[in-house]
Design a protein around this motif. Structure first.
Motif, mmCIF file in Angstrom:
data_model
loop_
_atom_site.group_PDB
_atom_site.id
_atom_site.type_symbol
_atom_site.label_atom_id
_atom_site.label_comp_id
_atom_site.label_asym_id
_atom_site.label_seq_id
_atom_site.Cartn_x
_atom_site.Cartn_y
_atom_site.Cartn_z
ATOM 1 N N ALA A 114 101.490 -4.456 31.439
ATOM 2 C CA ALA A 114 101.280 -5.409 32.535
ATOM 3 C C ALA A 114 100.049 -6.278 32.273
ATOM 4 O O ALA A 114 100.055 -7.472 32.594
ATOM 5 C CB ALA A 114 101.132 -4.675 33.864
ATOM 6 N N ARG A 115 99.010 -5.705 31.681
ATOM 7 C CA ARG A 115 97.812 -6.492 31.369
ATOM 8 C C ARG A 115 98.151 -7.600 30.379
ATOM 9 O O ARG A 115 97.725 -8.742 30.535
ATOM 10 C CB ARG A 115 96.706 -5.588 30.820
ATOM 11 C CG ARG A 115 95.417 -6.354 30.524
ATOM 12 C CD ARG A 115 94.291 -5.465 30.048
ATOM 13 N NE ARG A 115 94.618 -4.892 28.763
ATOM 14 C CZ ARG A 115 94.495 -3.600 28.466
ATOM 15 N NH1 ARG A 115 94.062 -2.748 29.359
ATOM 16 N NH2 ARG A 115 94.806 -3.168 27.255
ATOM 17 N N HIS A 116 98.951 -7.281 29.363
ATOM 18 C CA HIS A 116 99.358 -8.304 28.394
ATOM 19 C C HIS A 116 100.206 -9.384 29.069
ATOM 20 O O HIS A 116 100.057 -10.577 28.775
ATOM 21 C CB HIS A 116 100.120 -7.676 27.223
ATOM 22 C CG HIS A 116 99.262 -6.830 26.340
ATOM 23 N ND1 HIS A 116 98.190 -7.319 25.629
ATOM 24 C CD2 HIS A 116 99.309 -5.502 26.054
ATOM 25 C CE1 HIS A 116 97.618 -6.355 24.938
ATOM 26 N NE2 HIS A 116 98.283 -5.235 25.184
ATOM 27 N N LEU A 117 101.076 -8.980 29.988
ATOM 28 C CA LEU A 117 101.892 -9.958 30.712
ATOM 29 C C LEU A 117 101.040 -10.808 31.656
ATOM 30 O O LEU A 117 101.316 -12.003 31.836
ATOM 31 C CB LEU A 117 103.020 -9.255 31.467
ATOM 32 C CG LEU A 117 104.092 -8.623 30.564
ATOM 33 C CD1 LEU A 117 105.077 -7.822 31.405
ATOM 34 C CD2 LEU A 117 104.794 -9.673 29.721
ATOM 35 N N ALA A 118 100.003 -10.214 32.241
ATOM 36 C CA ALA A 118 99.095 -10.988 33.093
ATOM 37 C C ALA A 118 98.346 -12.036 32.262
ATOM 38 O O ALA A 118 98.142 -13.172 32.714
ATOM 39 C CB ALA A 118 98.103 -10.057 33.798
ATOM 40 N N ILE A 119 97.961 -11.659 31.061
ATOM 41 C CA ILE A 119 97.314 -12.621 30.159
ATOM 42 C C ILE A 119 98.285 -13.753 29.837
ATOM 43 O O ILE A 119 97.901 -14.925 29.800
ATOM 44 C CB ILE A 119 96.801 -11.922 28.883
ATOM 45 C CG1 ILE A 119 95.656 -10.978 29.231
ATOM 46 C CG2 ILE A 119 96.368 -12.940 27.828
ATOM 47 C CD1 ILE A 119 95.268 -10.026 28.113
ATOM 48 N N GLU A 120 99.555 -13.413 29.643
ATOM 49 C CA GLU A 120 100.586 -14.436 29.409
ATOM 50 C C GLU A 120 100.656 -15.405 30.583
ATOM 51 O O GLU A 120 100.713 -16.626 30.398
ATOM 52 C CB GLU A 120 101.952 -13.778 29.187
ATOM 53 C CG GLU A 120 103.090 -14.759 29.052
ATOM 54 C CD GLU A 120 103.088 -15.531 27.746
ATOM 55 O OE1 GLU A 120 103.815 -16.538 27.668
ATOM 56 O OE2 GLU A 120 102.376 -15.148 26.797
ATOM 57 N N GLY A 121 100.640 -14.864 31.801
ATOM 58 C CA GLY A 121 100.678 -15.721 32.989
ATOM 59 C C GLY A 121 99.463 -16.630 33.072
ATOM 60 O O GLY A 121 99.586 -17.823 33.382
ATOM 61 N N TYR A 122 98.291 -16.082 32.798
ATOM 62 C CA TYR A 122 97.063 -16.873 32.823
ATOM 63 C C TYR A 122 97.126 -17.974 31.765
ATOM 64 O O TYR A 122 96.752 -19.125 32.024
ATOM 65 C CB TYR A 122 95.858 -15.958 32.574
ATOM 66 C CG TYR A 122 94.529 -16.662 32.671
ATOM 67 C CD1 TYR A 122 93.834 -16.705 33.877
ATOM 68 C CD2 TYR A 122 93.957 -17.283 31.568
ATOM 69 C CE1 TYR A 122 92.609 -17.339 33.974
ATOM 70 C CE2 TYR A 122 92.734 -17.925 31.660
ATOM 71 C CZ TYR A 122 92.065 -17.946 32.862
ATOM 72 O OH TYR A 122 90.859 -18.583 32.963
ATOM 73 N N LEU A 123 97.616 -17.631 30.589
ATOM 74 C CA LEU A 123 97.730 -18.610 29.509
ATOM 75 C C LEU A 123 98.740 -19.697 29.865
ATOM 76 O O LEU A 123 98.504 -20.884 29.600
ATOM 77 C CB LEU A 123 98.119 -17.905 28.212
ATOM 78 C CG LEU A 123 98.108 -18.718 26.932
ATOM 79 C CD1 LEU A 123 96.749 -19.360 26.685
ATOM 80 C CD2 LEU A 123 98.474 -17.817 25.756
ATOM 81 N N ALA A 124 99.851 -19.309 30.489
ATOM 82 C CA ALA A 124 100.849 -20.301 30.914
ATOM 83 C C ALA A 124 100.248 -21.243 31.954
ATOM 84 O O ALA A 124 100.453 -22.466 31.892
ATOM 85 C CB ALA A 124 102.091 -19.610 31.462
ATOM 86 N N LEU A 125 99.496 -20.701 32.907
ATOM 87 C CA LEU A 125 98.814 -21.531 33.905
ATOM 88 C C LEU A 125 97.832 -22.486 33.226
ATOM 89 O O LEU A 125 97.746 -23.669 33.578
ATOM 90 C CB LEU A 125 98.078 -20.650 34.921
ATOM 91 C CG LEU A 125 97.204 -21.366 35.941
ATOM 92 C CD1 LEU A 125 98.054 -22.253 36.856
ATOM 93 C CD2 LEU A 125 96.406 -20.359 36.755
ATOM 94 N N THR A 126 97.125 -21.984 32.235
ATOM 95 C CA THR A 126 96.185 -22.813 31.483
ATOM 96 C C THR A 126 96.919 -23.949 30.776
ATOM 97 O O THR A 126 96.453 -25.098 30.777
ATOM 98 C CB THR A 126 95.396 -21.961 30.471
ATOM 99 O OG1 THR A 126 94.716 -20.912 31.181
ATOM 100 C CG2 THR A 126 94.383 -22.790 29.705
ATOM 101 N N CYS A 127 98.073 -23.646 30.191
ATOM 102 C CA CYS A 127 98.880 -24.685 29.523
ATOM 103 C C CYS A 127 99.265 -25.789 30.501
ATOM 104 O O CYS A 127 99.133 -26.974 30.191
ATOM 105 C CB CYS A 127 100.133 -24.083 28.906
ATOM 106 S SG CYS A 127 99.842 -23.136 27.422
ATOM 107 N N VAL A 128 99.734 -25.393 31.668
ATOM 108 C CA VAL A 128 100.138 -26.384 32.675
ATOM 109 C C VAL A 128 98.930 -27.223 33.096
ATOM 110 O O VAL A 128 99.010 -28.460 33.152
ATOM 111 C CB VAL A 128 100.785 -25.693 33.893
ATOM 112 C CG1 VAL A 128 100.979 -26.672 35.042
ATOM 113 C CG2 VAL A 128 102.106 -25.049 33.500
ATOM 114 N N ALA A 129 97.814 -26.563 33.361
ATOM 115 C CA ALA A 129 96.614 -27.292 33.788
ATOM 116 C C ALA A 129 96.114 -28.228 32.688
ATOM 117 O O ALA A 129 95.681 -29.356 32.974
ATOM 118 C CB ALA A 129 95.523 -26.305 34.201
ATOM 119 N N LEU A 130 96.170 -27.792 31.446
ATOM 120 C CA LEU A 130 95.741 -28.651 30.337
ATOM 121 C C LEU A 130 96.699 -29.815 30.140
ATOM 122 O O LEU A 130 96.274 -30.932 29.837
ATOM 123 C CB LEU A 130 95.619 -27.840 29.045
ATOM 124 C CG LEU A 130 94.401 -26.924 28.953
ATOM 125 C CD1 LEU A 130 94.554 -25.951 27.802
ATOM 126 C CD2 LEU A 130 93.124 -27.740 28.824
#
Length: 141
Positions: A114-130
């Motif tokens: 779940a921690r790895h998947l949470a990092i994936e979610g954070y990274l996806a959010l970062t991609c959208v924001a960037l």
């Protein structure tokens, strides 16, 4: 050779994507330090416990490659290069997914997966924001 800043240099510091990228770079640097200082402990934390000198060497290989990623992202942050940050974050989306799959298949605890998947979610959010920040910066005169 002169490196010129992007035309959007000033407003970059006001973007959500830029500031979401900062913890990602810091986390990578922390992972490098942890993996080099305690390879066995880091591998357990990561979800793939190791034993033996050969396995520990692979954790150290991971650390060196992660140091490269951390340095690259830090350079893009210092240069305030939203486009490079976006493409780096986009390419990196495969990493936490792969980590989640790897830890899942090796029987790691659900919390680690779940921690790895949470990092994936954070990274996806970062991609959208960037992506949004890069698009908006391109519209500025």
């Amino acid at each position: 050779m002169t490196l010129t800043p992007s035309p959007s240099r000033r407003p970059v510091l006001r973007t959500f994507g830029f500031w979401l990228s900062v913890p990602l770079a810091l986390l990578q640097a922390v992972n490098v330090a942890r993996a080099l200082s305690d390879p066995t402990g880091f591998a357990t934390y990561y979800g793939v416990p190791v034993s033996g000198a050969d396995a520990v060497a692979w954790v150290q290989v991971y650390a060196l490659r992660t140091a490269f990623v951390a340095a690259l992202v830090a350079i893009f942050l210092v240069r305030r290069d939203l486009r490079a940050l976006f493409w780096t974050a986009t390419a990196a989306l495969i990493l936490p997914l792969g980590d989640a799959w790897l830890t899942h298949t090796t029987g790691a605890a659900s919390s680690i997966v779940a921690r790895h998947l949470a990092i994936e979610g954070y990274l996806a959010l970062t991609c959208v924001a960037l992506f949004i920040a890069n698009r908006n910066a391109a519209r500025l005169p």
